[in-house]
Structure formats: structure tokens, C-alpha cells
Design a protein around this motif. Structure first.
Motif, PDB file in Angstrom:
ATOM      1  N   SER A  66       1.410  -3.928  11.918  1.00 22.34           N
ATOM      2  CA  SER A  66       2.446  -3.423  12.820  1.00 22.34           C
ATOM      3  C   SER A  66       3.037  -2.107  12.315  1.00 22.34           C
ATOM      4  CB  SER A  66       3.559  -4.461  12.976  1.00 22.34           C
ATOM      5  OG  SER A  66       4.364  -4.542  11.807  1.00 22.34           O
ATOM      6  N   LEU A  67       2.860  -1.847  11.006  1.00 24.13           N
ATOM      7  CA  LEU A  67       3.359  -0.598  10.418  1.00 24.13           C
ATOM      8  C   LEU A  67       2.278   0.474  10.358  1.00 24.13           C
ATOM      9  CD1 LEU A  67       5.467  -2.134   7.487  1.00 24.13           C
ATOM     10  CD2 LEU A  67       6.345  -1.111   9.599  1.00 24.13           C
ATOM     11  N   SER A  69      11.340  -5.965   7.005  1.00 28.21           N
ATOM     12  CA  SER A  69      11.811  -5.979   8.402  1.00 28.21           C
ATOM     13  C   SER A  69      10.696  -6.437   9.336  1.00 28.21           C
ATOM     14  CB  SER A  69      12.302  -4.593   8.810  1.00 28.21           C
ATOM     15  OG  SER A  69      13.465  -4.237   8.084  1.00 28.21           O
ATOM     16  N   ALA A  70       9.494  -5.955   9.069  1.00 29.88           N
ATOM     17  CA  ALA A  70       8.361  -6.351   9.901  1.00 29.88           C
ATOM     18  C   ALA A  70       8.002  -7.819   9.704  1.00 29.88           C
ATOM     19  CB  ALA A  70       7.154  -5.472   9.583  1.00 29.88           C
ATOM     20  N   LEU A  71       8.331  -8.370   8.534  1.00 25.24           N
ATOM     21  CA  LEU A  71       8.040  -9.770   8.237  1.00 25.24           C
ATOM     22  C   LEU A  71       9.106 -10.724   8.780  1.00 25.24           C
ATOM     23  CD1 LEU A  71       6.785  -9.508   4.552  1.00 25.24           C
ATOM     24  CD2 LEU A  71       5.565 -10.668   6.406  1.00 25.24           C
ATOM     25  N   ALA A  72      10.276 -10.200   9.128  1.00 20.71           N
ATOM     26  CA  ALA A  72      11.400 -11.056   9.512  1.00 20.71           C
ATOM     27  C   ALA A  72      11.063 -12.058  10.621  1.00 20.71           C
ATOM     28  CB  ALA A  72      12.597 -10.198   9.904  1.00 20.71           C
ATOM     29  N   PRO A  73      10.317 -11.668  11.668  1.00 23.34           N
ATOM     30  CA  PRO A  73      10.041 -12.633  12.745  1.00 23.34           C
ATOM     31  C   PRO A  73       9.192 -13.820  12.316  1.00 23.34           C
ATOM     32  CG  PRO A  73       9.656 -10.375  13.489  1.00 23.34           C
ATOM     33  CD  PRO A  73       9.820 -10.321  12.008  1.00 23.34           C
ATOM     34  N   PRO A  84       0.825  -1.209   0.000  1.00 26.37           N
ATOM     35  CA  PRO A  84       0.000   0.000   0.000  1.00 26.37           C
ATOM     36  C   PRO A  84       0.862   1.263   0.000  1.00 26.37           C
ATOM     37  CG  PRO A  84      -0.755  -1.574   1.663  1.00 26.37           C
ATOM     38  CD  PRO A  84       0.557  -2.074   1.151  1.00 26.37           C
ATOM     39  N   PRO A  85       0.308   2.387  -0.462  1.00 22.34           N
ATOM     40  CA  PRO A  85       1.072   3.646  -0.474  1.00 22.34           C
ATOM     41  C   PRO A  85       1.646   3.969   0.902  1.00 22.34           C
ATOM     42  CG  PRO A  85      -0.993   3.895  -1.673  1.00 22.34           C
ATOM     43  CD  PRO A  85      -1.047   2.549  -1.009  1.00 22.34           C
ATOM     44  N   GLY A  86       2.881   4.434   0.888  1.00 19.33           N
ATOM     45  CA  GLY A  86       3.524   4.837   2.133  1.00 19.33           C
ATOM     46  C   GLY A  86       4.262   3.720   2.850  1.00 19.33           C
ATOM     47  N   ILE A  87       4.158   2.513   2.357  1.00 21.86           N
ATOM     48  CA  ILE A  87       4.842   1.381   2.991  1.00 21.86           C
ATOM     49  C   ILE A  87       6.035   0.979   2.125  1.00 21.86           C
ATOM     50  CG2 ILE A  87       4.646  -1.005   3.772  1.00 21.86           C
ATOM     51  CD1 ILE A  87       3.038   0.969   5.431  1.00 21.86           C
ATOM     52  N   GLY A  88       7.228   1.194   2.641  1.00 22.54           N
ATOM     53  CA  GLY A  88       8.435   0.850   1.905  1.00 22.54           C
ATOM     54  C   GLY A  88       8.731  -0.637   1.980  1.00 22.54           C
ATOM     55  N   VAL A 109       1.932 -11.253   6.029  1.00 23.91           N
ATOM     56  CA  VAL A 109       1.987  -9.930   5.389  1.00 23.91           C
ATOM     57  C   VAL A 109       0.987  -8.997   6.057  1.00 23.91           C
ATOM     58  CG1 VAL A 109       1.576  -8.657   3.251  1.00 23.91           C
ATOM     59  CG2 VAL A 109       2.806 -10.826   3.183  1.00 23.91           C
ATOM     60  N   GLY A 110      -0.221  -9.508   6.329  1.00 25.50           N
ATOM     61  CA  GLY A 110      -1.231  -8.680   6.981  1.00 25.50           C
ATOM     62  C   GLY A 110      -0.802  -8.216   8.360  1.00 25.50           C
TER      63      GLY A 110
END
Length: 368
Positions: free
Chosen positions: A345-346, A297-301, A287-291, A339-340
Motif C-alpha cells: 500500500s506504500l 499507520s498502514a498496518l493499523a487496519p 526497506p529503504p524509504g519506508i518510515g 506487513v507485506g
């Protein structure tokens, strides 16, 4: 990590009989729908691709090389190194090539071969193989196809399409090891390969494979092949044959459809339309604004194997792998919901329930 006891079982593997290697080649030929010779190459498919690009060209040969990823770029460089005059036809932005663009280039005349990747694991795209193969054949050019990321996940009929060399690997939809690859070779391709100037005494020599295996009636193993890898390929083909190739392809198609639908439900945008997408990997734009970096990084765990795109679209795409054992409900559901959760978390507003429901709708609520 594989426990030491289990790893030890991979040692002292019994020899693989030469006659059974010929059987492996015939079983791969059935998967490819071809009566052409099939060669088994000791090494990951990138070695087989480089061997083709090294063994086939001669000085003055003109090649139309379609580039939709780094793999196509490498193939063109190898062709140049071997003496071919190469025209790279590049798709823009990581998208599939357009068949009319290929047809227009071929209409200029004079090309001896056309090379392309069928499906790209790097960006989740599918190139239009059928019209390109048809146009290349009509132009009198050999058709060279990297089918490593499509065999077993998409229909592939080598003889019906007039493919002269198809390179495959077992490590994706076929569910095998990456240590072996294979290629089919048509009579027209052999005619070019046997012309004076072919490399010999080389790991990149297809002529050596012909002399050391085909010309000996496939009765002696060429070189010193890895018995472990041959046994692994045998086991992978057993599994494919038990399930049935059509069912394997259908399973990958369903996983791709479910993954795409789940990601769209989370607010991502599919990179390409379904008819231009690979069944092995789904690529989407956050989505827009999500790099991409923040999302990964948020998916790493979650340890899902989700990664960025490769090539031109690397900074814009996230890729979900649904290949082989991942082409099933549970891995698809786990990956999409990861992913969701990462998006949530972002700070994104996501509906995990809606994403799960649309995935389950593709499976009628049952794991397949």
C-alpha cells in the motif's frame, strides 16, 4: 471486548489453598531447572525486578549493570537508589551486549553483582547469558537475570548457569496472566539479602516474603494474594506441562525462524542474526524509504499487534510478537502477510506468495 456474562465469571473466584501455592512455586522451579527457593510476587514482573534492586544492595556494594533496553536502565537506577555503586555497561544501537566487553569490565575486579536482561522484547535481541554468567561467577559476583521475556521461549537452566536471582513472569511464553511474577533466590543471594539494612514492611521487601511465607513452611499465604491470578497461573502451568516445556521452547523457536524468513522475503532486514535474536519477538528494518510511522499507520487496519521498537532502535524497527498462542503458523502467517500488504500500500513491490511459501516451509505446510 469480553462479554458481560463471561466477565462476570471472573468474579466470586474460590479461594486458592496455601498448599497449592507451594506447588505452584515448585512447578516454576522445575521450569527454571533450580533447587533454589522460588518466591511468588503479587504483581507484574516489573515489581519483582524493583524488589530485587531494592532489597539486595547495601552501601558500598558495587554492581555491573548491563543495559540493552529501558528495563536495564531502570534496574540500574533502582540499584543506585538503594545505595549501590553502579557501573552501567551499555550496548550500542539496541544491539546485544558483547560478552568480551563484560569479561573485560569484570577483570578490573571488585564487582559484587552483575545484572542483565536475557531476552529483550523491546528490540527482539538475546544477550549472551551463558558466558556472562560464567565470567560473573568466576569473579565472585552474584548473577541477577531478568528472564521475563526468555523463560519458556529459550533454554534456561538456573542452577547450571549459577544464576543467583532469576525474575520471571507468566505472561509471555508461558501463556499466563501478567498479574503474578516469580523469582528464584540462591543461598548466596539470601546471604546478601539477609545482611543488616534490608527493607521491611514494604511491597518491595524480599525479606518480608521470606518471613511471611518461607519461614512459615509455605503453609500460609503471604498477605492477601489474588485468587484469580493464582488460578490463572495454575491453568497456565497445566497447559505448559501438557505440551511439555521442550515443545513450548521449540514452538517459539520455529515461529521466530518462520517470521524472520517471511520478513526477509518481503525485503525487510533482520535487526540481528539468528543466534542473537529472541524467540519471542522478531525485529526488522523496513526497506529503504519506508518510515516506521508510515508503515505502522498502514498496518493499523490489520489489528495484528505489530509495533515499533523500544529504546535506542525505536525509530528504525518494526516488531512482530510471536509469543505464546502467537507462536503458531496462523498468527505468524497473518502478521507477516499484513506487513507485506502494508508495504504494498506504500508503493513497495512485494511477493506475498514467496513470503507465505517460505513460512509454510518451516511448518511443512501444517499448523503447529
Amino acid at each position: 471486548m469480553i462479554p458481560a456474562l463471561a466477565a462476570a465469571a471472573l468474579l466470586d473466584i474460590p479461594p486458592f489453598p496455601p498448599s497449592r501455592m507451594a506447588e505452584l512455586a515448585d512447578r516454576l522451579a522445575a521450569i527454571l531447572n533450580t533447587k533454589n527457593d522460588v518466591l511468588i510476587v503479587q504483581g507484574e514482573a516489573i515489581l519483582a525486578l524493583e524488589a530485587v534492586a531494592t532489597s539486595l544492595p547495601r552501601r558500598g556494594m558495587r554492581a555491573l549493570n548491563i543495559v540493552t533496553s529501558p528495563y536495564g536502565d531502570w534496574f540500574g537506577r533502582w540499584l543506585c537508589r538503594a545505595g549501590a555503586e553502579v557501573t552501567d555497561l551499555r550496548a550500542s544501537g539496541g544491539q546485544p551486549i558483547e560478552a568480551p566487553a563484560v569479561e573485560a569490565e569484570l577483570a578490573k575486579g571488585g564487582y559484587d553483582l552483575v545484572a542483565l536482561v536475557h531476552a529483550e522484547s523491546s528490540s527482539g535481541i538475546l544477550n549472551p547469558l551463558e558466558p556472562i554468567a560464567r565470567a560473573a561467577g568466576a569473579a565472585g559476583a552474584l548473577v541477577i537475570v531478568d528472564a521475563v521475556a526468555s523463560v519458556g521461549g529459550h533454554e534456561l537452566d538456573v542452577d547450571a548457569l549459577g544464576i543467583d536471582i532469576a525474575v520471571i513472569g507468566a505472561q509471555k511464553s508461558l501463556g499466563g496472566s501478567a498479574g503474578l511474577s516469580a523469582l528464584s533466590v540462591s543461598p548466596a543471594a539470601w546471604e546478601r539479602l539477609l545482611a543488616p539494612g534490608a527493607p521491611e514492611l514494604s511491597s518491595l521487601s524480599l525479606l518480608d516474603l521470606k518471613h511471611n511465607w518461607l519461614d512459615k513452611g509455605r503453609g500460609a499465604l503471604p498477605g492477601m494474594p489474588s485468587a484469580l491470578e493464582l488460578h490463572a497461573l495454575d491453568a497456565a502451568l497445566d497447559r505448559v506441562e501438557r505440551e511439555g516445556l521442550a515443545a513450548v521452547i521449540a514452538r517459539h523457536a520455529r515461529a521466530a525462524e518462520a517470521t524472520r524468513a517471511g520478513l526477509v522475503a518481503l525485503g525487510l532486514t533482520a535487526f540481528v542474526s539468528p543466534d542473537r535474536a529472541s524467540n519471542l519477538t522478531t525485529a526488522a528494518v523496513p526497506p529503504p524509504g519506508i518510515g516506521i510511522g508510515n508503515l505502522l499507520s498502514a498496518l493499523a487496519p490489520f489489528d495484528t499487534g505489530i509495533g515499533p521498537g523500544i529504546g535506542e532502535a525505536a525509530e528504525r524497527l518494526v516488531r512482530l510478537n510471536h509469543t505464546s498462542p502467537r507462536a503458531a503458523l496462523q498468527p505468524v502467517l497473518t502478521g507477516v502477510l499484513a506487513v507485506g500488504q502494508a508495504l504494498a500500500s506504500l508503493g513497495c513491490s512485494v511477493d506475498l506468495g514467496a513470503a507465505a511459501a517460505v513460512i509454510l516451509s518451516h511448518y511443512d505446510g501444517r499448523a503447529r
